[in-house]
Enzyme design. Structure first.
Site, short mmCIF file in Angstrom:
data_model
loop_
_atom_site.label_atom_id
_atom_site.label_comp_id
_atom_site.label_asym_id
_atom_site.label_seq_id
_atom_site.Cartn_x
_atom_site.Cartn_y
_atom_site.Cartn_z
N LYS A 86 67.80 49.71 -21.67
CA LYS A 86 67.84 51.11 -22.12
C LYS A 86 66.47 51.61 -22.59
O LYS A 86 66.01 52.69 -22.19
CB LYS A 86 68.84 51.27 -23.26
CG LYS A 86 70.29 51.11 -22.86
CD LYS A 86 71.23 51.37 -24.03
CE LYS A 86 71.19 50.32 -25.10
NZ LYS A 86 71.72 49.02 -24.67
N THR A 87 65.83 50.83 -23.45
CA THR A 87 64.57 51.29 -24.04
C THR A 87 63.49 51.43 -22.97
O THR A 87 62.76 52.43 -22.92
CB THR A 87 64.11 50.32 -25.14
OG1 THR A 87 65.09 50.30 -26.17
CG2 THR A 87 62.78 50.74 -25.73
N GLU A 121 68.29 57.27 -25.71
CA GLU A 121 69.10 56.08 -25.45
C GLU A 121 70.53 56.33 -25.88
O GLU A 121 70.79 57.05 -26.84
CB GLU A 121 68.55 54.88 -26.22
CG GLU A 121 67.26 54.35 -25.65
CD GLU A 121 66.84 53.05 -26.31
OE1 GLU A 121 67.71 52.22 -26.63
OE2 GLU A 121 65.63 52.87 -26.51
#
Length: 459
Positions: free
Chosen positions: A122-123, A166
């Protein structure tokens, strides 16, 4: 149901724990949207310095009087229920909401909200999408789980109608979001202490997909992700992956030891653009495809996609190289799940180092116990494995699991009680041309920093 009109009825928003990585970018965005913002925290740091630079008042320590004048209080999940600021706010009848609820309310203010979900990546992918938009001359706001070197922070307040953020599945926090565009990178066995089963995880991602209004960008190679969106027709679906049946695929991949990933992005079976990534690992090819699909949807040109993906140099704690000392490279990575470890360690083993020393901190008793054999398999990839005791985080050890149980399944592995012992051991053993890579979702980065300090002290 949370009050969707809270941001219409409040003026002064107070953040309990404003220096947290998930809190400071939200506070910054709200400040730039005209709200009066204040906050409190227990520790000084870069994030607080950034917040203070805008003139936002920050109180050190938590006291009831800190909330004076506030008509909305935001807190992190880490804040205890008896926190004096929360207690004072509730006694005064001031609404109090958790950070993920605020992110949901904030994202609703953006017509082009882009939420990046998935068990892994995600990051990095949020950072890639943000980089694409910035390099293309757009002006997005963003909330990222790690520091993006391009902006020197993990968030920014832009002036456009785009917000990139996110969407974390843990305890279903992403269900507070109703994005225009959602990315689902993958769905894997994790957070089983909350979800219980993989089926429940898939069910939550399906609900998240249902809450997306315009576009779903999904990993077409991932069975669980495809299952989550099966039969949904309320939004357009774009697939990406290595499989050539996906709308966006990676082909002509060059696997050169010691080099970053090079490949050609194909869209609908036709070449879109060649890409040379500045971050390692096959998993980052998939992240790049997801980012490219989002960029293409928003009109970013193939050349801008090519340039933007190359410009992305990573985010804090995602295979972050801290330096080379006496010929030994030291790096740090957030990987804390077997799938993430496999991706990061496989990438490390293909980068041309003489030997790879993996220093791993197991993260939570439940994850270690439930995925023990998967961890053991992943940790046999590098040349050497050194481990810490399990970091408890939010749990008691009701599982009776210890690092020695994991070590018993990994031939030649070692484990130590302290970072000091680990630093001494790996620095004694590592030779020029080696990589020391710390891995974990807790505070193992402190061990990496200690190793760097000790190397610097030698010179």
């Amino acid at each position: 149901m949370e009050n969707k009109n809270l941001l219409d009825t409040c003026h002064h928003i107070h953040f309990v724990g404003i220096g947290g990585s998930g809190m400071c970018p939200i506070a910054e965005i709200l400040f730039h949207r005209g709200y009066a913002v204040s906050g409190s925290d227990m520790n000084e740091g870069d994030t607080l310095d950034r917040i203070k630079s805008y003139g936002i008042p920050v109180f050190m320590g938590h006291r009831a009087e800190n909330i004076q004048g506030a008509d909305l209080v935001v807190y992190t999940a880490a804040v205890k229920a008896d926190n004096p600021e929360l207690a004072a706010a509730r006694a005064a009848g001031i609404p109090c909401i958790e950070r993920s609820v605020m992110l949901g309310l904030l994202s609703d203010r953006y017509g082009d909200s882009i939420a990046v979900s998935g068990t892994h990546g995600k990051t990095t992918t949020t950072g890639m999408i943000t980089t694409l938009f910035l390099q293309a001359g757009k002006d997005p706001s963003c909330v990222i789980g790690g520091k993006l070197p391009l902006i020197g922070s993990n968030g920014r307040a832009g002036k456009s109608d785009t917000l990139v953020c996110e969407a974390c599945e843990y305890v279903d926090t992403f269900l507070h979001l109703h994005p225009a565009v959602s990315v689902i990178l993958n769905i894997d066995n994790d957070h089983l202490d909350y979800f219980g089963t993989l089926e429940n995880i898939i069910k939550s991602f399906r609900q998240f997909a249902k809450q997306t209004s315009r576009l779903l960008v999904i990993n077409g190679d991932d069975d669980n992700t495809r299952k989550a969106v099966e039969g949904l027709d309320h939004a357009a679906v774009i697939t990406y992956g290595f499989g050539e049946e996906n709308r966006f695929s990676a082909r002509e991949i060059q696997d050169i030891p010691g080099a970053r990933e090079q490949f050609v992005i194909y869209k609908d079976g036709q070449p879109l653009c060649p890409v040379s990534l500045s971050v390692p690992g096959r998993h980052n090819i998939l992240n790049a495809l997801a980012a490219a699909a989002v960029g293409d949807f928003f009109g970013i040109s193939p050349q801008q996609i090519q340039e933007g993906l190359h410009a992305f140099t990573g985010v804090h704690r995602r295979f972050e190289v801290l330096g080379e000392f006496d010929g030994v490279t030291v790096a740090d990575d957030f990987a804390h799940h077997p799938t993430e470890l496999t991706a990061s360690l496989t990438a490390a083993m293909h980068m041309g180092f003489r030997q790879v020393w993996a220093v791993f901190q197991p993260h939570t008793y439940s994850r270690t116990y439930l995925l023990l054999d998967d961890f053991a398999k992943a940790l046999q990839i590098p040349d050497h494995v050194v481990m810490t005791e399990i970091l408890a985080v939010r749990e008691e050890n009701t599982y009776g699991i210890y690092t020695k149980d994991l070590a018993a399944k990994i031939p030649g592995s070692r484990w130590f009680q302290s970072f000091e012992e680990i630093a001494g051991y790996v620095m004694e053993k590592a030779q020029p041309g080696d990589l020391i890579l710390t891995l974990g979702g807790g505070d193992i980065y402190k061990c990496a920093n200690l190793i760097v300090e000790k190397y610097r002290a030698r010179s």
